[in-house]
Scaffold this motif. Structure first.
Motif, PDB file in Angstrom:
ATOM      1  N   GLY A 152      11.255   8.090  -3.170  1.00  0.00           N
ATOM      2  CA  GLY A 152      10.573   6.978  -2.525  1.00  0.00           C
ATOM      3  C   GLY A 152       9.781   7.453  -1.312  1.00  0.00           C
ATOM      4  O   GLY A 152       8.624   7.057  -1.103  1.00  0.00           O
ATOM      5  N   VAL A 162       8.098   0.896   0.961  1.00  0.00           N
ATOM      6  CA  VAL A 162       8.416   1.836  -0.123  1.00  0.00           C
ATOM      7  C   VAL A 162       9.554   2.760   0.310  1.00  0.00           C
ATOM      8  O   VAL A 162      10.504   3.006  -0.437  1.00  0.00           O
ATOM      9  CB  VAL A 162       7.154   2.642  -0.511  1.00  0.00           C
ATOM     10  CG1 VAL A 162       7.517   3.776  -1.463  1.00  0.00           C
ATOM     11  CG2 VAL A 162       6.126   1.721  -1.147  1.00  0.00           C
ATOM     12  N   GLY A 202      13.209  -1.689  -7.478  1.00  0.00           N
ATOM     13  CA  GLY A 202      14.408  -1.470  -6.669  1.00  0.00           C
ATOM     14  C   GLY A 202      15.372  -2.630  -6.766  1.00  0.00           C
ATOM     15  O   GLY A 202      16.576  -2.445  -6.933  1.00  0.00           O
ATOM     16  N   VAL A 210      12.936   0.754   0.492  1.00  0.00           N
ATOM     17  CA  VAL A 210      13.604   0.411  -0.776  1.00  0.00           C
ATOM     18  C   VAL A 210      14.595   1.520  -1.139  1.00  0.00           C
ATOM     19  O   VAL A 210      15.760   1.268  -1.456  1.00  0.00           O
ATOM     20  CB  VAL A 210      12.568   0.200  -1.901  1.00  0.00           C
ATOM     21  CG1 VAL A 210      13.269   0.134  -3.256  1.00  0.00           C
ATOM     22  CG2 VAL A 210      11.788  -1.084  -1.658  1.00  0.00           C
ATOM     23  N   ALA A 212       7.598  -1.123  -6.128  1.00  0.00           N
ATOM     24  CA  ALA A 212       8.819  -0.514  -5.600  1.00  0.00           C
ATOM     25  C   ALA A 212       9.884  -1.578  -5.355  1.00  0.00           C
ATOM     26  O   ALA A 212      11.056  -1.399  -5.704  1.00  0.00           O
ATOM     27  CB  ALA A 212       8.509   0.233  -4.300  1.00  0.00           C
ATOM     28  N   TRP A 270       1.591  -1.076  -5.100  1.00  0.00           N
ATOM     29  CA  TRP A 270       2.650  -0.049  -5.074  1.00  0.00           C
ATOM     30  C   TRP A 270       3.917  -0.595  -4.418  1.00  0.00           C
ATOM     31  O   TRP A 270       5.023  -0.388  -4.898  1.00  0.00           O
ATOM     32  CB  TRP A 270       2.185   1.196  -4.317  1.00  0.00           C
ATOM     33  CG  TRP A 270       1.323   2.119  -5.120  1.00  0.00           C
ATOM     34  CD1 TRP A 270      -0.006   2.368  -4.934  1.00  0.00           C
ATOM     35  CD2 TRP A 270       1.727   2.919  -6.226  1.00  0.00           C
ATOM     36  NE1 TRP A 270      -0.459   3.270  -5.856  1.00  0.00           N
ATOM     37  CE2 TRP A 270       0.587   3.627  -6.672  1.00  0.00           C
ATOM     38  CE3 TRP A 270       2.935   3.097  -6.907  1.00  0.00           C
ATOM     39  CZ2 TRP A 270       0.623   4.508  -7.734  1.00  0.00           C
ATOM     40  CZ3 TRP A 270       2.974   3.985  -7.973  1.00  0.00           C
ATOM     41  CH2 TRP A 270       1.824   4.673  -8.379  1.00  0.00           C
TER      42      TRP A 270
END
Lengths: 325, 516
Positions: free
Chosen positions: A235, A67, A191, A70, A187, A183
């Motif tokens: 992020g 995460v 992204g 990204v 992401a 999650w």
């Protein structure tokens, strides 16, 4: 290379179909990933490397760093850097935990993301408008955010008792799939789509490749740089909230050192440290490669210090092999 | 007078320069690159205490000749004598050791170091193994005293103006015991009073027996300080003459070649055409001042002027790259604020910048990406870039501008200069700009492509766009322009009567401001 430029102007007419060819240098991350998996599958077949448990463990281990990575992909693709992500994650975890305890679930989520947005806006403004190099701005912010998180909590962990939060952000799962992994996939997909398919993504890459030419092309390069810093911090804040959910508490140390893992994943994934070239999917595989190596080495019985040495060697190897002539 | 020359380090004793022995004599120099001959049997010499101007158009061979003298290129044939002694050197170091100094056009200095550190870069006076800063500063001080120019040797270059950079360059050459100084367009980035100070310094250097090779496009300067002039054309020496035996018109004719009439039949100087862009009293942060400009629909206005006259600065101000600090700009009759390229584009002003590789293109990105970059918001479907729309736009532009590329996903850096320039122009044309500003649109472009670009610009102008062209090539200005404006010292000084200017020579004379 000369055959790329023919003397036939007509040849340009059909839109070029992306051929499925393997460019060794560009795609080193995928080659490397497959190679590492095969080697481990062979060496560690008795320790059960090839199993659903392994896959889940690796994915879960890599989720939070992915995460962060990204957002970092955007920053590095725009030829900037963000060293403050680890501290931002820690601060967001603390703020979220305290807000959830005092004001409830929704305010807690909002507060956590707001921490990211606010720090990102400060970073971005200093980088884009005050024109301080992002390395320095975020190095300073790394200390500031860490200090605030530690000071405001007197170094104590902030427990989160709200189990809805803990299930949503870390502990729970939907069917057989842990929410952490969901999650992470969210992401990565978001992204990747924005960077590859939206005008903003192209403008980020253009700004990173040649800020002057991008500016002359009418791109508001300062706002682009501002926005990538904000995206990266949000992020990082989300990552901090995931730490908080998984560990059922907020603590200033959550996320410490993640900046280096995130940067390594981005670079392994083929994003140019000098900007202008970047891939979120590559970053995902970069993070996955590191997690796989870690997991394999643990299964193989190596301790943390040995893992770090081997991980370092693999990063240098991968980047050296991927380097352009 | 003390010797400027021996001002620097230990070095050789000042060999009293005898005025009869040339400081440099180059005889029968020839040079080819692959099969292209760039210099053919060229003779050139410069005497101690003499300023010898070297002139010629682009591609005449001036810079090749000077690079041979500096040891950057090796000659194919011919001989070089320095101070009467035959030499054969193959590197910059050997040329420097022989006494050849170069004042670089793009300064070869390191901005974060001090003046003294730059002067003695890689030749620092040592005390044991450590650099002796005190001696270094003293030595630098001594050189500047002998040059009679006040420069603080301990000042950092990045806080100083270009005039000081140049003085540092000269001091550096003198510290290396240069007997010959090559100056390439030394006044291009100097203000008028700085140029005057430079000429005074050149006078003192001459008196001290230093030979100076002076490359400049500015006729006034050449007449002011040079003793002799050599003109090269197409790699051949055309003439060498004392300046009191030659007129500006003869020099221009020598540089440009025989007068080529440029047809003025198609000139559209309709004074009733609607005004598209009007600037009055314009001033900008980059030095443009008191500038009035009117661009009319369907007309190409050529901006003539010497290097450093502020033409690119005007272009950058109108495009919002550099800040407008005074005056007003209106487009189609309404006053507009131009604070950024985005605002300029919103008012239909586009700029094709002078530096294709730095400002015009993202070389590592594909041809398609470069072409579509300014229009990303126009090729979307929902929030996403519509690849189908992109590729149809790209192939339309590639066709319209005859860009020779087999695969639009190839990086722009693989294309030839001419094709790259077509991308830079093409990327604006799908916008139908109201005002197109072109800064050196055909620099580094082959003849064929040049003609195509000129034709494209004319065709677009006829469809009602206003065009402002900056070019240092007079033939190009004449071929493109309906009106000609003369820029000098960062403002437009006057309009040149387009119909009275029929060839390159007369335009050159107008720009130089010297009577024929």
């Amino acid at each position: 290379m000369t055959n790329l430029i023919s003397t036939e102007p007509k040849a340009a007419a059909p839109p070029a179909r992306r051929r499925l060819t393997l460019d060794w240098r560009r795609d080193i991350i995928y080659v490397g990933f497959v190679a590492v998996v095969i080697v481990f599958a062979f060496l560690l077949r008795d320790q059960g490397f090839v199993s659903t448990t392994s896959v889940m463990n690796i994915l879960r281990q890599t989720a939070i760093v992915t995460v962060v990575a990204v957002g970092m992909t955007y920053v590095i693709a725009a030829a900037e850097i963000d060293l403050s992500v680890g501290s931002v994650a820690g601060l967001a975890s603390v703020v979220t935990a305290m807000t959830v305890s005092h004001f409830g679930l929704i305010p807690g989520i909002i507060a956590g993301l707001a921490v990211g947005a606010a720090i990102g806006a400060v970073n971005g403004a200093l980088v884009a408008f005050v024109k301080i190099p992002s390395f320095l701005v975020t190095l300073a912010m790394m200390g500031i955010a860490f200090g605030i998180a530690q000071w405001s909590t007197a170094s104590a962990p902030q427990p989160i008792l709200d189990m809805t939060y803990n299930n949503m952000f870390g502990g729970g799962s939907i069917g057989p799939i842990p929410v952490l992994i969901i999650w992470m996939l969210l992401a990565v997909v978001l992204g990747a789509v924005v960077l590859k398919k939206m005008p903003f993504g192209r403008q980020v890459l253009a700004t990173g490749a040649n800020k002057v030419a991008a500016e002359y092309s009418g791109i508001a390069t300062r706002w682009i740089r501002f926005r990538v810093m904000v995206i990266c911090s949000i992020g990082a804040a989300l990552a901090g909230m995931l730490y908080a959910g998984r560990l059922q508490s907020g603590r200033f140390q959550w996320g410490q050192g993640d900046e280096m893992n995130a940067i390594a994943a981005v670079i392994l994934g083929g994003t140019a440290l000098s900007g202008g070239r970047g891939s979120v999917v590559g970053t995902f595989f970069g993070a996955l490669l590191m997690a796989t190596i870690n997991y394999g080495l643990i299964l193989g019985g190596l301790d943390t210090s040995q893992q770090q040495i081997i991980r370092g060697i693999i990063i240098v190897l991968a980047v050296a092999l991927a380097r352009q002539k | 007078m003390t010797s400027i020359h021996n001002g620097g380090a230990e070095g050789r004793p000042p060999s009293a320069p005898s005025p009869s022995i040339p400081a440099v004599r180059m005889v029968g120099i020839s040079k080819s690159f692959n099969t292209v001959t760039v210099l053919e049997n060229v003779d050139f010499d410069v005497l101690p205490g003499e300023v010898h101007a070297l002139a010629g158009g682009n591609g005449a061979g001036k810079s090749t000749l000077m690079k041979i003298l500096q040891g950057v290129y090796s000659k194919d044939a011919g001989s070089i004598e320095v101070g009467g002694e035959p030499t054969s050197y193959n590197s910059i170091h050997e040329a420097k050791a022989a006494g050849i100094g170069m004042v670089f056009q793009e300064f070869s200095l390191i901005s974060t170091l001090t003046v003294a550190q730059n002067v003695f870069l890689n030749a620092e006076p040592l005390k044991g193994t450590l650099i002796d800063d005190k001696v270094m500063v003293e030595k630098a001080q001594a050189i500047f005293e002998r040059m009679q120019t006040p420069v603080d040797p301990e000042g950092h270059l990045d806080t100083m103006s270009t005039a000081y950079w140049q003085l540092t360059e000269i001091a550096k050459a003198l510290s290396e015991n240069a007997r010959v100084l090559i100056m390439d367009e030394p006044t291009a980035s100097l203000a008028r009073h700085e140029a005057k100070a430079l000429f005074e310094l050149i006078g003192r250097l001459k008196a001290d027996g230093i030979a100076i090779i002076y490359i400049s496009h500015r006729m006034e300067e050449v007449f002011e300080i040079a003793d002799r002039i050599t003109i090269l054309r197409n790699g051949v020496r055309l003439l060498t003459k004392p300046l009191n035996e030659i007129t500006p018109a003869q020099i221009v004719e020598g540089i440009v070649g025989k007068a080529v009439e440029v047809s003025a039949a198609s000139v559209n100087a309709d004074e009733n055409a609607p005004i598209v862009l009007q600037a009055s009293g314009l001033a900008s942060s980059n030095g443009v001042h008191d500038l009035d400009l009117t661009l009319r629909a369907g007309q190409v206005v050529g901006l003539a002027g010497l290097m450093g006259s502020g033409r690119s600065e005007l272009a950058r101000a109108l495009y919002g790259i550099d800040k407008i600090t005074g005056g007003s700009v209106s487009v189609d009759g309404s006053v507009v604020a131009i604070g950024s390229p985005q605002e300029a584009l919103a008012h239909g002003i586009c700029l094709i910048p002078e530096d294709r590789r730095l400002q015009g293109l993202i070389l590592d990105h594909s041809v398609a990406n470069n072409l579509v970059l300014p229009h990303l918001d126009a090729v979307t479907k929902g929030p996403f870039v519509d690849e189908r729309a992109v590729s149809s736009l790209v192939s339309r532009l590639i066709d319209a501008f005859a860009i020779k590329v087999a695969d639009p996903s190839a990086p722009a850096k693989l294309l030839s200069g001419g094709n790259q320039q077509k991308i830079v122009i093409g990327k604006w044309m799908s916008r139908d700009p109201r005002v197109l500003i072109m800064d050196e649109p055909t620099a580094g472009v082959d003849i064929g492509t040049k003609a195509e670009i000129i034709a494209t610009v004319r065709a677009h102008a006829e469809s009602g766009m206003a065009v402002l062209v900056i070019s240092s090539e007079y033939s190009e200005l004449l071929a493109m322009s309906d009106r000609l404006l003369l820029m000098r010292d960062f403002t437009i000084v006057r309009e040149i009567d387009r119909l009275s200017v029929t060839d390159e020579q007369s335009l050159e004379l107008e720009v130089q401001g010297v009577a024929a």
